[in-house]
Design an enzyme around this catalytic site. Structure first.
Site, mmCIF file in Angstrom:
data_model
loop_
_atom_site.group_PDB
_atom_site.id
_atom_site.type_symbol
_atom_site.label_atom_id
_atom_site.label_comp_id
_atom_site.label_asym_id
_atom_site.label_seq_id
_atom_site.Cartn_x
_atom_site.Cartn_y
_atom_site.Cartn_z
ATOM 1 N N VAL A 302 -11.443 -20.553 -6.591
ATOM 2 C CA VAL A 302 -10.375 -21.424 -7.100
ATOM 3 C C VAL A 302 -10.411 -22.768 -6.377
ATOM 4 O O VAL A 302 -10.220 -23.822 -6.983
ATOM 5 C CB VAL A 302 -9.001 -20.741 -6.933
ATOM 6 C CG1 VAL A 302 -7.882 -21.707 -7.291
ATOM 7 C CG2 VAL A 302 -8.925 -19.494 -7.806
ATOM 8 N N GLU A 307 -8.746 -28.463 -10.086
ATOM 9 C CA GLU A 307 -7.827 -28.188 -11.188
ATOM 10 C C GLU A 307 -7.275 -29.458 -11.835
ATOM 11 O O GLU A 307 -6.979 -29.489 -13.020
ATOM 12 C CB GLU A 307 -6.644 -27.336 -10.693
ATOM 13 C CG GLU A 307 -7.016 -25.933 -10.249
ATOM 14 C CD GLU A 307 -7.322 -25.860 -8.765
ATOM 15 O OE1 GLU A 307 -7.613 -26.935 -8.170
ATOM 16 O OE2 GLU A 307 -7.298 -24.763 -8.206
ATOM 17 N N ASP A 349 -22.621 -56.443 -37.903
ATOM 18 C CA ASP A 349 -22.656 -57.001 -39.242
ATOM 19 C C ASP A 349 -22.401 -58.500 -39.155
ATOM 20 O O ASP A 349 -21.658 -58.957 -38.272
ATOM 21 C CB ASP A 349 -21.582 -56.315 -40.100
ATOM 22 C CG ASP A 349 -21.573 -56.844 -41.519
ATOM 23 O OD1 ASP A 349 -22.643 -56.875 -42.144
ATOM 24 O OD2 ASP A 349 -20.495 -57.229 -41.998
ATOM 25 N N ASP A 657 -17.244 -54.380 -41.279
ATOM 26 C CA ASP A 657 -15.968 -54.459 -41.975
ATOM 27 C C ASP A 657 -16.033 -53.931 -43.397
ATOM 28 O O ASP A 657 -15.016 -53.635 -43.994
ATOM 29 C CB ASP A 657 -15.450 -55.905 -41.986
ATOM 30 C CG ASP A 657 -16.380 -56.844 -42.739
ATOM 31 O OD1 ASP A 657 -17.539 -56.453 -42.988
ATOM 32 O OD2 ASP A 657 -15.954 -57.960 -43.077
ATOM 33 N N ASP A 661 -20.815 -50.502 -44.253
ATOM 34 C CA ASP A 661 -21.033 -50.281 -42.828
ATOM 35 C C ASP A 661 -20.579 -48.900 -42.367
ATOM 36 O O ASP A 661 -20.865 -48.498 -41.236
ATOM 37 C CB ASP A 661 -20.272 -51.330 -42.000
ATOM 38 C CG ASP A 661 -20.715 -52.744 -42.315
ATOM 39 O OD1 ASP A 661 -21.920 -52.949 -42.497
ATOM 40 O OD2 ASP A 661 -19.851 -53.623 -42.402
ATOM 41 N N ASN A 751 -4.920 -29.053 -2.940
ATOM 42 C CA ASN A 751 -5.342 -29.297 -4.322
ATOM 43 C C ASN A 751 -4.273 -30.040 -5.111
ATOM 44 O O ASN A 751 -4.575 -30.962 -5.879
ATOM 45 C CB ASN A 751 -5.667 -27.971 -5.018
ATOM 46 C CG ASN A 751 -7.019 -27.421 -4.613
ATOM 47 O OD1 ASN A 751 -7.835 -28.141 -4.033
ATOM 48 N ND2 ASN A 751 -7.256 -26.155 -4.900
ATOM 49 N N ASP A 755 -5.378 -33.743 -5.596
ATOM 50 C CA ASP A 755 -5.856 -33.854 -6.970
ATOM 51 C C ASP A 755 -4.839 -34.609 -7.829
ATOM 52 O O ASP A 755 -5.127 -34.937 -8.981
ATOM 53 C CB ASP A 755 -6.057 -32.456 -7.589
ATOM 54 C CG ASP A 755 -7.297 -31.771 -7.019
ATOM 55 O OD1 ASP A 755 -8.015 -32.449 -6.264
ATOM 56 O OD2 ASP A 755 -7.524 -30.598 -7.335
#
Length: 917
Positions: A302, A307, A349, A657, A661, A751, A755
């Site tokens: 773990v 996480e 284009d 456009d 395309d 953690n 985290d």
């Protein structure tokens, strides 16, 4: 008596029927015979029903939508997500419900965000279907009637006038002065003249869609004239249907970030597996029981998985989406937001993307003078400047007034951001140029009313209008310069009208060549007097008038172009500086495209669609990097170009456009649709929509995409080095025979707090200086490449060494409880300096950039406060197995924790010194 005529044989409507497979190659009468229809009468209702049963309705089939539950479950298909799910299950099995709950809540939030964002995408086929014309005027049983466009079948005769949209593909039976705007389908910037003549082609040669002058295509529009169209294809058999098929069958590539995170998941699994195996081996050798081993191994597994990574990733991408939206770029998929950051080529284009899609008069040549016309598009703002003197041009009305009288376009109010015209775009350019010089088209036409006209004809190549001038008929003409020059015997010069001798003809030819070399479409204006007009308004009278229009006085020339958008040249230069090449892909003519490319600074060879047809995929892949302009291309060419670039390892972005395309936008890594001029199908097919249609926004998005990827790398390095530090601390303690440096609840605490705020703050880090001076990262580059893995393991080793040293030395000096708390606190403080390392991968931390992320410093302060509470509040002491520390002990923990920054800075300094030598 009357004779009963037998009905024509029923057509097979087979796809391989030569007249129906390529109707543009055959006379209209032959195509009508193949369809077993008499154009003057049309089909009867019974035959319409029979044919509809054979070919179906004139609509595009709906693509079955994936059920919502399955689309939600798709959010869990990443290997990293699966690893986290496995960790949650394992944590639950050993009774660690806190980890299980945290992981599952994070994953659900992440999946919900992705589901909501992606639920609005993948509607390209629906948008194409909605674009079909609602009704059409057809001739059936000899009578014109209005029917739903979905009811049309091959063989129907459709009656069209200027302004009508064409409801199906078909062969023109009648085309009186017809011009069709096909820009949304072919990319052609100006209306195309249509007629009923078959198009010649060499055996086996494909005629480009834009050159099929005898054909009308679904969802294009008549800008001029009157026509009768024999329907040859409906629904999915049309040119638009072919694009829909490309969209339906095309596969959408994974974004580079998705590929990278899959790699991260695999490496995390490998690291975790090795750590658990080593830990289990050592524990068994030391004689631990299987029960204790299982609990420790699951806790270590773990701890291996970050996480918070999915949540931080989702937040980083969501905030990046918000920033890009404020700059005019709306991203529809979170995972696509960083793709532009890895783009190596932008396939753009021309019409409406690099250019305004607003025809503009750029230059006049008359009476021995050349005049530059400033201002772009349909806004009547700009000056007419004499190129020789640099002063405002004089007497331009002698050329512009006739051009305005010999046209039908008018200015439209439009909006400040997008003014418009009503009528043919080329004529609109003339009216706007006149307005810039102070000439009002409405006032002029009122003063000189038109008494007759000769509409533009593709065979004659000119238009003429007749106006009363003291009882005589004054005729003004505009058209192809070579045609009017042939009919002229006099020319307007600086000294007045004089004979058109050889010298004057040479001068005019030079002027025409000079304007053509700039990629301008050239029109000539001329005038003459006619004593009497042919009677009647039929074709014979028009032909008689046309024959009399000789001995003209040539008034001058006007050069017209679809101008580049403002600041596009600078944006292309910035893209080049960032190592991103720009390729123009257009349906326009070769010379026009090449001239625009030169003006914008796009280098490379110019290749046409016909040349692409002669290339194999391997040949195109070999040459594609050296080509800068693709002209006269069809939709399938655009897909082939993107495929060739992808095969060469490029990350391709495609802008556009028009409906033509859409397929290429879908096949590219990043499809960029125009929000103002773009069709609905293009917006649905694209991954990103530009709300301002500004090419510079793409370059800003490239910078934003690079910054997002940079931030992803930062928090991945930060989080995984933290986890590696924890793993090495556990393994080191086991080998050294020390007590575990962290309890299970302490691992969970690290953690959660590391985290969380610091990692999320790294996810919103401002772009570092010099980001756009670097080349694009390689598409094969891994987030966890060899260099980064070495740095992470080095940082993890320093953290493990420092934590275990504090644990061992403090045990003898202060006792086991204080030593355990100091080791825990040291490991937490290590993360502050580790986060600073993550922000500066190659350069020193100590720059002005150090304090640009206020959220990072706020998160540091928050975590320090929380750690102080955990160490000193009695209730939390009992929960986390901690004891109070003195100021000296806090100082020791801080100094040891700073070692991870000192080591990295020393290594970077040594590298810089070595490089300078």
């Amino acid at each position: 008596c009357s004779m009963t005529q037998s009905p024509p044989p029923a057509p097979t409507l087979a796809a391989d029927h030569p007249q129906l497979q390529a109707p543009h190659l055959w006379p209209a009468a032959v195509v009508a015979d193949a369809l077993a229809v008499e154009p003057a009468r049309g089909l009867d209702e019974g035959e319409v029903l029979r044919r509809r049963g054979m070919v179906g309705e004139n609509r595009l089939p709906e693509k079955p939508r994936r059920p919502a539950l399955l689309r939600f479950l798709d959010q869990f298909r990443s290997l990293l997500i699966l690893i986290l799910l496995g960790a949650a299950v394992l944590a639950g099995l050993v009774g660690d419900l806190k980890d299980t709950i945290v992981i599952l809540v994070v994953l659900l939030i992440n999946a919900t965000i992705g589901f909501v964002q992606e639920n609005k995408a993948e509607r390209s086929l629906e948008a194409l279907r909605d674009m079909l014309v609602a009704t059409a005027r057809v001739r059936r049983d000899g009578t014109p009637r209005i029917v739903e466009a979905a009811e049309l079948v091959p063989g129907d005769v459709v009656l069209l006038e200027a302004g009508d949209r064409i409801p199906a593909d078909g062969r023109f039976l009648v085309a009186e002065s017809v011009e069709v705007d096909e820009s949304a389908l072919t990319g052609e910037s100006q209306a195309v003249a249509k007629d009923t003549t078959p198009v010649g082609a060499a055996p086996g040669e494909q005629v480009p869609l834009a050159d099929r002058t005898g054909m009308g295509h679904m969802n294009t529009a008549l800008t001029r004239g009157r026509a009768e169209l024999l329907v040859t294809a409906t629904g999915m058999r049309t040119a638009v249907g072919a694009i829909a098929e490309l969209l339906r069958s095309g596969e959408e590539p994974k974004s580079p970030l998705q590929v990278q995170l899959d790699s991260v998941g695999k490496r995390i699994a490998l690291i975790g597996g090795i750590a658990i195996a080593v830990y289990a081996t050592i524990a068994l050798l030391r004689g631990e029981s299987l029960g204790e081993l299982a609990l420790s191994a699951v806790a270590l597994a773990v701890a291996t998985v970050p996480e918070g990574l999915p949540a931080v990733l989702a937040l980083t991408l969501a905030l990046g989406v918000a920033r890009m939206a404020r700059r005019g770029a709306i991203v529809k998929r979170l995972a696509s937001v960083e793709t532009l950051g890895s783009a190596t080529v932008i396939c753009s284009d021309k019409t409406g993307t690099l250019t305004l899609n607003q025809m503009t008069a750029r230059a006049l040549s008359f009476a021995g003078r050349r005049v530059r016309i400033d201002g772009e598009g349909y806004a009547p703002r700009g000056a007419l400047v004499d190129e020789a003197t640099g002063q405002p041009a004089q007497d331009v009305h002698t050329l512009l007034a006739p051009l305005v009288l010999c046209s039908d376009a008018t200015l439209s109010p439009g909006t400040d951001s997008r003014p418009g015209i009503v009528g043919d775009p080329t004529e609109g350019a003339l009216v706007v140029a006149a307005a810039k010089s102070g000439i009002s088209a409405l006032t002029l036409r009122t003063a000189y009313p038109r008494i007759a006209e000769l509409p533009f004809d593709s065979a004659r190549k000119f238009m003429a209008t007749v106006h009363d001038e003291g009882g005589r008929a004054r005729v003004y003409l505009k058209g192809a310069p070579d045609v009017l020059l042939t009919r002229s015997t006099a020319v307007l010069t600086a000294e007045g009208v004089r004979e058109l001798d050889a010298d004057e003809r040479e001068r005019l030819t030079d002027d025409i060549s000079a304007l053509a070399s700039r990629g301008l479409r050239i029109l000539a204006a001329a005038t003459t007097l006619v004593d009497d007009l042919p009677a009647g308004g039929d074709q014979a009278a028009a032909n008689a008038l046309a024959e009399r229009l000789t001995g003209l006085t040539l008034l001058g020339l006007v050069g017209i172009a679809d101008p580049p958008r403002p600041q596009v040249k600078d944006a292309i230069a910035l893209a080049s500086q960032a190592g991103v090449s720009v390729k123009m892909i257009t349906g326009d003519h070769r010379d026009t495209a090449a001239a625009i490319a030169r003006e914008l600074g796009i280098g490379g060879a110019v290749v046409t669609g016909a040349e692409l047809d002669r290339m194999t995929p391997a040949e195109l892949s070999e040459r594609v990097e050296d080509i800068g302009v693709f002209a006269r291309v069809a939709p399938e060419h655009k897909v082939a170009i993107v495929s060739a670039l992808t095969a060469r390892g490029h990350v391709a972005a495609m802008t556009g456009d028009g409906v033509n395309d859409a397929a290429a936008l879908r096949s590219a890594h990043m499809g960029v649709a125009m929000g103002i001029t773009g069709t609905e199908v293009t917006k649905e097919a694209g991954d990103m929509i530009l709300t301002d249609d500004d090419f510079t926004t793409i370059v800003a998005s490239v910078r934003e995409g690079r910054s997002i990827y940079d931030n992803v790398v930062k928090f991945v390095r930060f989080q995984l080095s933290t986890n590696i530090g924890a793993i090495l601390s556990f393994l080191g303690a086991t080998v050294a025979g020390l007590a575990a440096p962290l309890t299970a609840i302490q691992v969970l605490w690290v953690n959660i707090i590391m985290d969380g705020p610091p990692a999320m703050a790294l996810g919103v880090d401002p772009a570092r200086p010099g980001l756009m001076d670097e080349p694009p990262r390689r598409s094969t580059e891994r987030i966890l490449n060899r260099t980064r893995l070495i740095r992470m393991f080095r940082a993890g080793a320093v953290m493990a060494t420092g934590t275990l040293s504090v644990l061992a030395l403090a045990d003898g000096a202060f006792g086991a409880p204080v030593a355990a708390t100091m080791a825990f606190t040291t490991f937490v403080l290590f993360q502050f300096f580790n986060a600073l390392n993550a922000r500066a991968e190659r350069e020193t931390v100590f720059t002005r950039h150090l304090f640009t992320n206020r959220w990072l410093w706020v998160s540091f302060g928050t975590v320090i406060v929380l750690q102080v509470l955990v160490v000193h509040v009695p209730v939390l002491q009992r929960l986390f197995d901690t004891t109070a520390l003195t100021a000296t002990q806090w100082l020791i923990c801080t100094m040891v924790a700073a070692s991870v920054l000192v080591v990295e800075e020393a290594i970077k300094l040594a590298r810089r010194v070595t490089t300078r030598r």
